[in-house]
Design a protein around this motif. Structure first.
Motif, PDB file in Angstrom:
ATOM      1  N   GLU A  75      -9.419   1.766  -1.629  1.00 43.54           N
ATOM      2  CA  GLU A  75      -8.991   3.101  -1.180  1.00 43.54           C
ATOM      3  C   GLU A  75      -8.469   3.941  -2.333  1.00 43.54           C
ATOM      4  N   ASN A  99       0.940   3.982  -2.980  1.00 42.74           N
ATOM      5  CA  ASN A  99       0.570   5.376  -2.694  1.00 42.74           C
ATOM      6  C   ASN A  99       1.647   6.354  -3.153  1.00 42.74           C
ATOM      7  N   LYS A 126     -11.360   5.341  -4.140  1.00 39.04           N
ATOM      8  CA  LYS A 126     -12.008   6.449  -3.411  1.00 39.04           C
ATOM      9  C   LYS A 126     -11.260   7.767  -3.635  1.00 39.04           C
ATOM     10  N   ASN A 127      -9.906   7.661  -3.709  1.00 42.03           N
ATOM     11  CA  ASN A 127      -9.084   8.883  -3.756  1.00 42.03           C
ATOM     12  C   ASN A 127      -8.674   9.291  -5.163  1.00 42.03           C
ATOM     13  N   PRO A 158      -5.777  -3.188   5.009  1.00 43.62           N
ATOM     14  CA  PRO A 158      -6.550  -2.203   4.234  1.00 43.62           C
ATOM     15  C   PRO A 158      -6.861  -2.766   2.854  1.00 43.62           C
ATOM     16  N   ASP A 159      -7.975  -2.364   2.275  1.00 44.85           N
ATOM     17  CA  ASP A 159      -8.273  -2.749   0.889  1.00 44.85           C
ATOM     18  C   ASP A 159      -7.609  -1.694  -0.003  1.00 44.85           C
ATOM     19  N   GLN A 197       0.833  -1.207   0.000  1.00 47.82           N
ATOM     20  CA  GLN A 197       0.000   0.000   0.000  1.00 47.82           C
ATOM     21  C   GLN A 197       0.870   1.261   0.000  1.00 47.82           C
TER      22      GLN A 197
END
Ligand code: CTP
Length: 392
Positions: A306, A257, A309-310, A301-302, A253
């Motif tokens: 996420e 990111n 969503k962002n 966390p998925d 993740q």
């Protein structure tokens, strides 16, 4: 099929050179223009006259046998759309890996900036030799495609891995490579691959069977389509683009990111563990007297959900591996995750999916439209997925 394509077939000194004769015929029959480059040693196994007749062209052997003002290694590399080296001997592989240009073939390779496919053939002990394996990794890290030799009866009398791979496989690989155009030029494609590893203690972990092959195939195809590629993976892959090695879902993740903002496409082909152990044990957990023990797990966390969503400008693609009700589960997952595309495959079938080189998938888009890609090598499936998501 291959009309107007220029294929430079380079033959080195190995007994399987004779198999290339039928390959030349196959390419000619498909409409390609073929030129043959042979090392002097190759001519111990096949004659110049045969190669000349089959290719209906000059055969190129000597570096300084210059026919016009341009040096031969430059005019040949300008002429060819693709270079195939088959059979590739251990000697030629090692020379290319270290930039040695001491004959026409190795000089062309040095000057060649387009796709190179290499099909090695040698004795099985030579194939296993650590130096040769390291040199092959160097070639892969530069984007040269290696068609691994097959296992079987070898001309030297041994049985093992080293036999030139099947001629139709070489033909298909060349044909496939010629299908590429640079539709992803100036685009950044981030791909995740492989199963995450969730540590329990210093010697144990939770993971899954994902080999990372589908993600690797997508990253390689994106690279061949001109993209800037970042592969975030739990596996050791040699690639001609940026590779970020990660272990757990949390590592993955973080790495995703970091690339998110500047990415145009994010393709989550990794199998992310849904849970990790709540309390990692610094010491090895010792066997007690209990017959059962309980490991407490917490949800990871998925990553995909996420990202969706962002997201701002990115096209986000998820994968879904299902063992039953493929279409129904995939549609539900597409909605739940909110991604632009979902690639679904049926892992209950042994002939596709995990560990194997072929796949058959459904591509679902946001409008719930479903397109089926029939069973094919992962490389071809990868190209078709990229073509589909980039022309949405
Ligand atoms: N995925 C993710 N983060 C997770 C779990 C999955 O980003 N914690 C991503 C995978 O990389 C894949 C997609 O979500 O692109 C679907 O993964 P899958 O394991 O099929 O779905 P899950 O959400 O884990 O659902 P389930 O295991 O219940 O089928």
């Amino acid at each position: 099929m291959l009309k107007n394509k220029h294929i430079l077939i380079s033959i080195t000194g190995g007994i399987s050179a004779y198999k290339i004769l039928s390959l030349i015929r196959d390419f000619k029959k498909s409409g390609a223009e073929v030129k043959i480059l042979a090392t002097p040693n190759a001519l111990n196994f096949v004659t110049k006259l045969t190669l000349q007749n089959l290719s209906q062209n000059n055969v190129y052997i000597e570096e300084f046998d210059i026919k016009d003002w341009k040096p031969e290694h430059i005019s040949l590399s300008d002429w060819a759309d693709i270079m195939l080296i088959a059979p590739a001997s251990a000697n030629t592989i090692s020379k290319i890996a270290h930039g040695i240009a001491d004959n026409l073939l190795t000089s062309v390779v040095c000057a060649f900036s387009k796709k190179i496919i290499l099909a090695p053939a040698m004795n099985c002990n030579m194939w296993r030799n650590e130096t040769i394996q390291n040199n092959l990794k160097i070639l892969q890290s530069r984007g040269i495609e290696i068609l691994e030799p097959e296992t079987g009866f070898l001309a030297c009398g041994y049985i093992g891995k080293g036999r030139l791979c099947a001629i139709n496989k070489i033909f298909d690989a060349v044909k496939e490579a010629l299908n590429y155009s640079d539709i992803l030029k100036n685009k950044k494609v981030v791909v995740t691959a492989g199963g995450t590893i969730e540590d329990i203690d210093p010697v144990r972990y939770i993971s899954n069977y994902s080999s990372g092959k589908m993600g690797l195939a997508i990253a390689n195809s994106a690279y061949d389509m001109g993209a800037e590629v970042v592969l975030i993976t739990t596996k050791d892959f040699e690639c001609p683009y940026k590779v970020v090695k990660v272990k757990s879902a949390l590592d993955m993740q973080k790495a995703v990111n970091e690339e998110f903002e500047s990415a145009n496409y994010i393709i989550m082909a990794s199998a992310v563990a849904d849970y990790r152990v709540k309390n990692y044990s610094i010491q090895k957990i010792k066997k007690g007297n209990e017959d059962t023990i309980t490991l407490e797990l917490v949800k990871n966390p998925d990553i995909l959900a996420e990202l969706c969503k962002n997201k701002t400008h990115q096209t986000i693609v998820g994968f879904c591996a299902e063992s039953e009700n493929l279409e129904h589960n995939a549609l539900t997952k597409l909605e739940r995750k909110g991604c632009d595309f979902l690639i679904a495959n049926d892992i209950s079938r042994k002939d596709i999916g995990f560990e194997v080189d072929e796949n058959e998938v459904l591509i679902l888009n946001k409008n719930r439209e479903i397109k089926k890609l029939d069973k094919a090598p992962k490389k071809i499936i990868a190209r078709k997925i990229l073509e589909c998501i980039s022309t949405k």
